[in-house]
Design an enzyme around this catalytic site. Structure first.
Site, PDB file in Angstrom:
ATOM      1  N   LYS A   1      92.121  94.372  61.244  1.00 41.11           N
ATOM      2  CA  LYS A   1      92.286  92.958  60.876  1.00 41.11           C
ATOM      3  C   LYS A   1      93.638  92.496  61.376  1.00 41.11           C
ATOM      4  CE  LYS A   1      89.928  90.024  58.244  1.00 41.11           C
ATOM      5  NZ  LYS A   1      88.483  90.153  58.072  1.00 41.11           N
TER       6      LYS A   1
ATOM      7  N   GLY B   1      83.670  77.031  48.551  1.00 40.08           N
ATOM      8  CA  GLY B   1      83.996  77.156  49.971  1.00 40.08           C
ATOM      9  C   GLY B   1      83.113  76.240  50.797  1.00 40.08           C
TER      10      GLY B   1
ATOM     11  N   GLY C   1      83.725  75.760  54.248  1.00 40.89           N
ATOM     12  CA  GLY C   1      83.941  76.058  55.668  1.00 40.89           C
ATOM     13  C   GLY C   1      82.604  76.462  56.270  1.00 40.89           C
ATOM     14  N   ASN C   2      82.643  77.054  57.446  1.00 44.70           N
ATOM     15  CA  ASN C   2      81.397  77.350  58.139  1.00 44.70           C
ATOM     16  C   ASN C   2      80.554  78.397  57.392  1.00 44.70           C
ATOM     17  OD1 ASN C   2      81.728  80.007  59.469  1.00 44.70           O
ATOM     18  ND2 ASN C   2      80.730  79.060  61.214  1.00 44.70           N
TER      19      ASN C   2
ATOM     20  N   GLY D   1      80.377  79.025  53.947  1.00 46.18           N
ATOM     21  CA  GLY D   1      79.724  78.402  52.787  1.00 46.18           C
ATOM     22  C   GLY D   1      78.667  77.410  53.221  1.00 46.18           C
TER      23      GLY D   1
HETATM   24  N1  GLU Z   1      86.108  87.931  60.100  1.00 50.72           N
HETATM   25  C1  GLU Z   1      84.783  88.397  59.874  1.00 50.72           C
HETATM   26  C2  GLU Z   1      84.771  89.426  58.758  1.00 50.72           C
HETATM   27  O1  GLU Z   1      85.658  89.465  57.948  1.00 50.72           O
HETATM   28  C3  GLU Z   1      84.120  88.888  61.145  1.00 50.72           C
HETATM   29  C4  GLU Z   1      84.809  90.000  61.816  1.00 50.72           C
HETATM   30  C5  GLU Z   1      84.231  90.348  63.180  1.00 50.72           C
HETATM   31  O2  GLU Z   1      83.304  89.712  63.612  1.00 50.72           O
HETATM   32  O3  GLU Z   1      84.748  91.279  63.779  1.00 50.72           O
HETATM   33  O4  GLU Z   1      83.843  90.180  58.615  1.00 50.72           O
END
Ligand code: GLU
Length: 397
Positions: free
Chosen positions: A97, A209, A211-212, A214
């Site tokens: 992340k 939420g 955003g996209n 929700g």
């Molecule tokens: N940000 C999204 C998650 O937390 C997607 C992560 C990704 O596609 O690598 O799962």
């Protein structure tokens, strides 16, 4: 209990069930690499991170968020959850992340672009199609990822497009990626209700939420399950209508709040959504929303974790004691990373699949994962969350 403590407590419980010794557990908890650096754009100096938690099952995988609350602890927790998530749904990827601590809404597009590009310049040797494949997360989208891909290609010459996922279609993205997390949440809920013999039609649903994630959950859950979305909340207000907010007719827009008000939705405080009188509560905003202090106010029988880590571990145990079921984030919101994996696969094969094919594969992977976790929870007599962690650790270990 913060998100990292919660994730680690859940891992410790699952590891104990699997008889992992202390050393094995500690090795897993420790990220393989932590990149902690500053980005300078004009007068701005911003703290940035990429935590590469585990690549035991495939390249590090996970989003990059732009948010003022980003800190090392949070990014590590989210990276750890990604390792669990990719293993829980059994895709050949690891966990990572990233984040930059700033609010993109306070800067113009050019500055945000410069920040996205600067982030890649620092990390270019540590990311790549078979090393670490970043994606969108909170406040980042296909536009931001396209800038990152472009910068990466310029620096490295890589033309595979497989270095990032969540790209626009023109840049090699996958059809279905924008809706994928919401769609995955709908699939996880559908599988849960089916296995419990509960008819979804007419169930009342409240969503935190707008955003996209929700939004697409709300739309697809109305369209495909026949539930009624009775309330949704952003960080400012809860919008509600007992007859339903009619998401199936709506298209995703940043003006959703204005649209709902225009259509006659009433409003109340943002936090009221958590205690809404609904059958299902969907948490699709940020982490650490439900704690032991406010869990007693949750009225829904089922809570779907569409954000990462919205319920602390101690609050989750309290909720389950009161017979509320939590459908865990590492399954419920895995639709995004599953379609990211499908995007990466299409890029590697040089192919572009139809939306129907992508959605079908997503459905197969996620419904299968949900079934396995449900059966495991019954066998172990534990929560779905614990079962998901057990299944994931077993695969990683
Ligand atoms: N940000 C999204 C998650 O937390 C997607 C992560 C990704 O596609 O690598 O799962």
């Amino acid at each position: 209990m913060n998100m990292l403590e919660s994730a680690q407590a859940m891992i410790a419980r699952a590891a104990k069930k699997l008889d992992w010794n202390e050393a094995k557990q500690q090795t897993f908890l420790e990220p393989q690499a932590v990149h902690d650096f500053m980005i300078e754009v004009g007068d701005l100096k911003l703290q940035a991170y990429r935590v590469q938690h585990s690549d035991a099952r495939g390249p590090f995988k996970g989003g990059v968020r732009f948010h003022p609350h980003v800190d090392k602890n949070e990014v590590q927790a989210l990276a750890t959850l990604m390792s669990i998530k990719t293993a829980a749904v059994n895709i050949p990827m690891g966990g990572g992340k990233g984040g930059v601590a700033f609010d993109p809404r306070e800067h113009n597009t050019e500055t945000v672009e410069q920040i996205a590009r600067a982030y890649v310049r620092v990390l270019k040797d540590n990311i790549g199609p078979d090393i670490d494949v970043p994606a969108p997360d909170v406040n980042t989208d296909a536009k931001v990822i396209d800038w990152m891909v472009d910068e990466y290609e310029r620096l490295t010459g890589d033309r595979s497009k497989a270095s990032f996922t969540g790209k626009s279609i023109a840049m090699g993205g996958s059809l279905g990626r924008a809706e994928a997390t919401g769609r995955g949440g709908m699939i996880a809920l559908r599988e849960y209700l089916t296995s419990e013999g509960i008819e979804p039609r007419g169930l009342k649903v409240a969503v935190q939420g707008m955003g996209n994630v929700g939004f697409y959950f709300a739309k697809l859950a109305e369209q495909e399950l026949g539930v009624t979305i009775v309330a949704v909340a952003n960080s400012k207000k809860t919008f509600y209508n007992d007859q339903g907010l009619n998401f199936k007719k709506r298209e995703f827009s940043r003006q959703l709040a204005e649209e709902l008000t225009h259509d006659g939705a009433k409003t109340t405080d943002s936090d009221d959504i958590l205690s809404w009188n609904a059958d299902i509560l969907v948490l699709a905003a940020l982490e650490d929303v439900i704690s032991p202090q406010n869990q007693a106010s949750v009225k829904a029988d089922v809570v779907l974790e569409l954000a990462n880590g919205p319920i602390s571990d101690d609050a989750l145990l309290e909720l389950e004691k009161r017979n509320a079921t939590v459908i865990p984030d590492v399954i419920a919101n895995a639709g995004g990373v599953i379609v990211s994996y499908l995007e990466w696969e299409q890029n590697k094969l040089g192919k572009s699949w139809s939306e129907e094919k992508v959605n079908k594969k997503l459905d197969e992977i996620l419904s299968n994962a949900m079934k396995i976790v449900h059966i495991r929870a019954e066998r172990e007599g534990c929560t779905l969350k614990e079962a998901a962690f057990i299944v994931a650790l077993e695969r990683i270990g």
